[in-house]
Design a protein around this motif. Structure first.
Motif, PDB file in Angstrom:
ATOM      1  N   ARG A  27       0.858  -1.191   0.000  1.00 29.13           N
ATOM      2  CA  ARG A  27       0.000   0.000   0.000  1.00 29.13           C
ATOM      3  C   ARG A  27       0.886   1.230   0.000  1.00 29.13           C
ATOM      4  N   LEU A  28       0.605   2.134  -0.898  1.00 32.83           N
ATOM      5  CA  LEU A  28       1.343   3.389  -0.966  1.00 32.83           C
ATOM      6  C   LEU A  28       0.376   4.511  -0.618  1.00 32.83           C
ATOM      7  N   SER A  29       0.589   5.129   0.512  1.00 34.31           N
ATOM      8  CA  SER A  29      -0.276   6.203   0.980  1.00 34.31           C
ATOM      9  C   SER A  29      -0.211   7.392   0.025  1.00 34.31           C
ATOM     10  N   LEU A  30      -1.360   7.826  -0.437  1.00 31.16           N
ATOM     11  CA  LEU A  30      -1.420   8.969  -1.351  1.00 31.16           C
ATOM     12  C   LEU A  30      -0.968  10.246  -0.646  1.00 31.16           C
ATOM     13  N   SER A  31      -1.346  10.422   0.599  1.00 33.04           N
ATOM     14  CA  SER A  31      -0.942  11.636   1.311  1.00 33.04           C
ATOM     15  C   SER A  31       0.572  11.662   1.559  1.00 33.04           C
TER      16      SER A  31
ATOM     17  N   ASP B  69      -0.976  19.325  -5.906  1.00 34.96           N
ATOM     18  CA  ASP B  69      -2.074  19.925  -5.135  1.00 34.96           C
ATOM     19  C   ASP B  69      -3.385  19.191  -5.401  1.00 34.96           C
ATOM     20  N   GLY B  70      -3.638  18.849  -6.662  1.00 33.14           N
ATOM     21  CA  GLY B  70      -4.845  18.097  -7.007  1.00 33.14           C
ATOM     22  C   GLY B  70      -4.856  16.727  -6.364  1.00 33.14           C
ATOM     23  N   LEU B  71      -3.712  16.065  -6.377  1.00 32.14           N
ATOM     24  CA  LEU B  71      -3.613  14.745  -5.743  1.00 32.14           C
ATOM     25  C   LEU B  71      -3.776  14.848  -4.224  1.00 32.14           C
ATOM     26  N   ALA B  72      -3.233  15.911  -3.641  1.00 31.37           N
ATOM     27  CA  ALA B  72      -3.368  16.103  -2.196  1.00 31.37           C
ATOM     28  C   ALA B  72      -4.830  16.307  -1.814  1.00 31.37           C
ATOM     29  N   LYS B  73      -5.555  17.050  -2.623  1.00 35.80           N
ATOM     30  CA  LYS B  73      -6.986  17.238  -2.363  1.00 35.80           C
ATOM     31  C   LYS B  73      -7.711  15.896  -2.466  1.00 35.80           C
ATOM     32  N   THR B  74      -7.339  15.105  -3.455  1.00 34.96           N
ATOM     33  CA  THR B  74      -7.935  13.779  -3.628  1.00 34.96           C
ATOM     34  C   THR B  74      -7.609  12.867  -2.442  1.00 34.96           C
ATOM     35  N   SER B  75      -6.424  13.056  -1.840  1.00 33.49           N
ATOM     36  CA  SER B  75      -6.023  12.197  -0.719  1.00 33.49           C
ATOM     37  C   SER B  75      -6.912  12.380   0.504  1.00 33.49           C
ATOM     38  N   GLU B  76      -7.727  13.423   0.507  1.00 33.02           N
ATOM     39  CA  GLU B  76      -8.674  13.618   1.604  1.00 33.02           C
ATOM     40  C   GLU B  76      -9.786  12.568   1.562  1.00 33.02           C
ATOM     41  N   SER B  77     -10.047  12.015   0.375  1.00 35.77           N
ATOM     42  CA  SER B  77     -11.109  11.017   0.251  1.00 35.77           C
ATOM     43  C   SER B  77     -10.615   9.648  -0.206  1.00 35.77           C
ATOM     44  N   ILE B  78      -9.400   9.562  -0.713  1.00 41.91           N
ATOM     45  CA  ILE B  78      -8.831   8.295  -1.182  1.00 41.91           C
ATOM     46  C   ILE B  78      -7.502   8.084  -0.462  1.00 41.91           C
TER      47      ILE B  78
END
Length: 123
Positions: free
Chosen positions: A31-35, A67-76
């Motif tokens: 598992r690779l944490s997106l955040s 920044d877009g990926l970081a925002k996505t990491s709030e839900s994924i």
């Protein structure tokens, strides 16, 4: 100034070593944490910015993708879940999709890595 740069490079190395540990863990599948990925990527942005005016646009694009990926990491939570979701939506190749942003961020990381390797090889 040199001490500050050394701390930034040390933090960058530690962040990517932590990601490597997650990827290389015995967990199946890893598992690779997106955040965590986004935090590590943010450490690279100043490095890209130091490469000169020609890389300023690349740095701005890279930062926007992260920044877009970081925002996505709030839900994924994980990179794997992000990719699976884009596959399920058949959106992996769509402009602005999370998977595409992930690929673009990864390419920027590879560019920075290759440039650092070239610099070190010349010394």
């Amino acid at each position: 100034m040199a001490a500050t740069n050394e701390r930034v490079l040390t933090k960058m190395a530690e962040a990517f070593n932590e990601l490597a540990d997650d990827v290389n863990s015995r967990r199946t599948p890893p598992r690779l944490s997106l955040s965590k990925f986004c935090r590590a990527c943010r450490l690279i942005s100043p490095l890209i910015g130091c490469m000169g005016i020609a890389f300023r646009v690349a740095d701005m694009e890279f930062s926007a993708k992260v920044d877009g990926l970081a925002k996505t990491s709030e839900s994924i939570d994980t990179v794997e879940a992000l990719i699976d979701l884009d596959i399920a939506r058949n959106a992996g190749k769509d402009p602005g999709s999370n998977s595409r942003n992930l690929i673009r961020a990864n390419r920027s990381i590879d560019l920075a890595r290759v440039m650092c390797e070239k610099i070190l090889a010349q010394r």
